[in-house]
Enzyme design. Structure first.
Site, short mmCIF file in Angstrom:
data_model
loop_
_atom_site.label_atom_id
_atom_site.label_comp_id
_atom_site.label_asym_id
_atom_site.label_seq_id
_atom_site.Cartn_x
_atom_site.Cartn_y
_atom_site.Cartn_z
N GLY A 237 0.27 -4.14 -3.50
CA GLY A 237 0.68 -5.27 -2.65
C GLY A 237 1.63 -4.77 -1.58
O GLY A 237 2.09 -3.62 -1.61
N LEU A 238 1.93 -5.64 -0.65
CA LEU A 238 2.77 -5.28 0.49
C LEU A 238 4.20 -4.95 0.05
O LEU A 238 4.65 -5.38 -1.02
CB LEU A 238 2.81 -6.44 1.49
CG LEU A 238 1.49 -6.74 2.22
CD1 LEU A 238 1.60 -8.06 3.00
CD2 LEU A 238 1.11 -5.61 3.16
N LYS B 141 6.43 -6.07 -6.46
CA LYS B 141 5.76 -5.15 -7.39
C LYS B 141 6.76 -4.51 -8.36
O LYS B 141 6.55 -4.50 -9.57
CB LYS B 141 5.05 -4.01 -6.62
CG LYS B 141 3.98 -4.47 -5.66
CD LYS B 141 3.31 -3.30 -4.96
CE LYS B 141 4.21 -2.45 -4.08
NZ LYS B 141 4.82 -3.17 -2.94
N SER C 52 -0.26 1.15 -2.17
CA SER C 52 -1.67 1.59 -2.33
C SER C 52 -2.61 0.71 -1.51
O SER C 52 -3.41 -0.04 -2.07
CB SER C 52 -2.07 1.63 -3.80
OG SER C 52 -1.56 0.56 -4.57
S1 ADX Z 1 1.84 3.86 -0.31
O1 ADX Z 1 1.23 3.16 0.83
O2 ADX Z 1 1.75 5.31 -0.21
O3 ADX Z 1 1.32 3.36 -1.61
P1 ADX Z 1 4.49 3.58 -1.43
O4 ADX Z 1 4.37 2.43 -2.35
O5 ADX Z 1 4.46 4.96 -2.01
O6 ADX Z 1 3.40 3.44 -0.25
O7 ADX Z 1 5.87 3.46 -0.61
C1 ADX Z 1 6.16 2.25 0.01
C2 ADX Z 1 7.65 2.12 0.28
O8 ADX Z 1 8.05 3.04 1.29
C3 ADX Z 1 7.95 0.74 0.86
O9 ADX Z 1 8.32 -0.18 -0.15
C4 ADX Z 1 9.09 0.99 1.82
O10 ADX Z 1 10.32 0.89 1.13
C5 ADX Z 1 8.90 2.43 2.23
N1 ADX Z 1 8.29 2.64 3.57
C6 ADX Z 1 8.82 3.42 4.53
N2 ADX Z 1 7.99 3.50 5.59
C7 ADX Z 1 6.91 2.73 5.31
C8 ADX Z 1 5.71 2.43 6.01
N3 ADX Z 1 5.46 2.92 7.23
N4 ADX Z 1 4.80 1.61 5.41
C9 ADX Z 1 5.05 1.12 4.19
N5 ADX Z 1 6.17 1.38 3.47
C10 ADX Z 1 7.10 2.19 4.02
#
Ligand code: ADX
Length: 186
Positions: A20-21, A26, A94
């Site tokens: 999720g966003l 989460k 994800s």
């Molecule tokens: S994922 O897309 O690779 O699954 P993941 O869950 O590990 O992302 O990390 C997301 C976290 O990184 C977000 O909750 C936020 O705190 C941080 N973050 C920093 N830059 C970004 C970005 N460009 N997009 C999304 N999350 C970001």
């Protein structure tokens, strides 16, 4: 007391994957579910995207290739841990369906939870202040603002965090785990 009917077959571990966003809830729900299962005696490992990115995924960006690599590495950990009877709970954006589908093929059992929250609610909440920065262009490739999020088409559970409290969402997730025979509460 937790009794797991899979114990007889020698398989206790599984992967519970929350997608999720950012800011949708989460991590909060994952912690609540983890706490509940631990109280019942299960071995639980919580893998949170924010934390994993400071450890084994340190240095990965938010490009599609690096996000896919992030998810792949977390998936490898899930496979290793669940093989040793650990319940692995993952909280990671994800955003790509293909990467999540790969996980489903690789991890058994794999329970996908879609933590759904409308973007306007997340922008209003903005708990980490990241949406404001993303809208201002100070953060690039920000999921939901300047990068895609592909919602699951057929998740095992959907929790709608704009309309229900984290505890309610956690209870619904636990109910599904119970209904699937992955855990059972006396
Ligand atoms: S994922 O897309 O690779 O699954 P993941 O869950 O590990 O992302 O990390 C997301 C976290 O990184 C977000 O909750 C936020 O705190 C941080 N973050 C920093 N830059 C970004 C970005 N460009 N997009 C999304 N999350 C970001």
């Amino acid at each position: 007391m937790l009794h797991n009917p899979m114990r007889e077959e020698g398989r206790l571990g599984f992967t519970l994957w929350l997608t999720g966003l950012s800011g949708a809830g989460k991590s909060t729900i994952a912690k609540l579910v983890a706490d509940r299962l631990r109280k019942c005696g299960s071995r639980v490992e919580l893998l949170d995207g924010d934390v994993i990115r400071t450890q084994i995924c340190n240095g990965l960006s938010f490009s599609r290739a690096d996000r896919d690599e992030n998810i792949r590495r977390i998936g490898v950990l899930c496979e290793m841990l669940s093989r040793h009877d650990v319940i692995v709970i993952v909280a990671a954006i994800s955003p790509y369906r293909a990467a999540r589908n790969q996980l489903r093929l690789m991890l058994h059992p794999f329970i996908e939870v879609y933590v759904d929250c409308p973007l306007d609610v997340l922008i209003a909440r903005d708990t980490k202040g990241l949406y404001r920065k993303a809208i201002a262009g100070e953060i690039v490739n920000f999921t939901g603002i300047s990068d895609p999020y592909e919602a699951p088409l057929c998740p095992d559970v959907i929790v709608r965090t704009a309309y229900e409290a984290p505890q309610e969402s956690a209870c619904r997730v636990l109910s599904v785990l119970k209904a699937r025979g992955l855990v059972s509460f006396d």
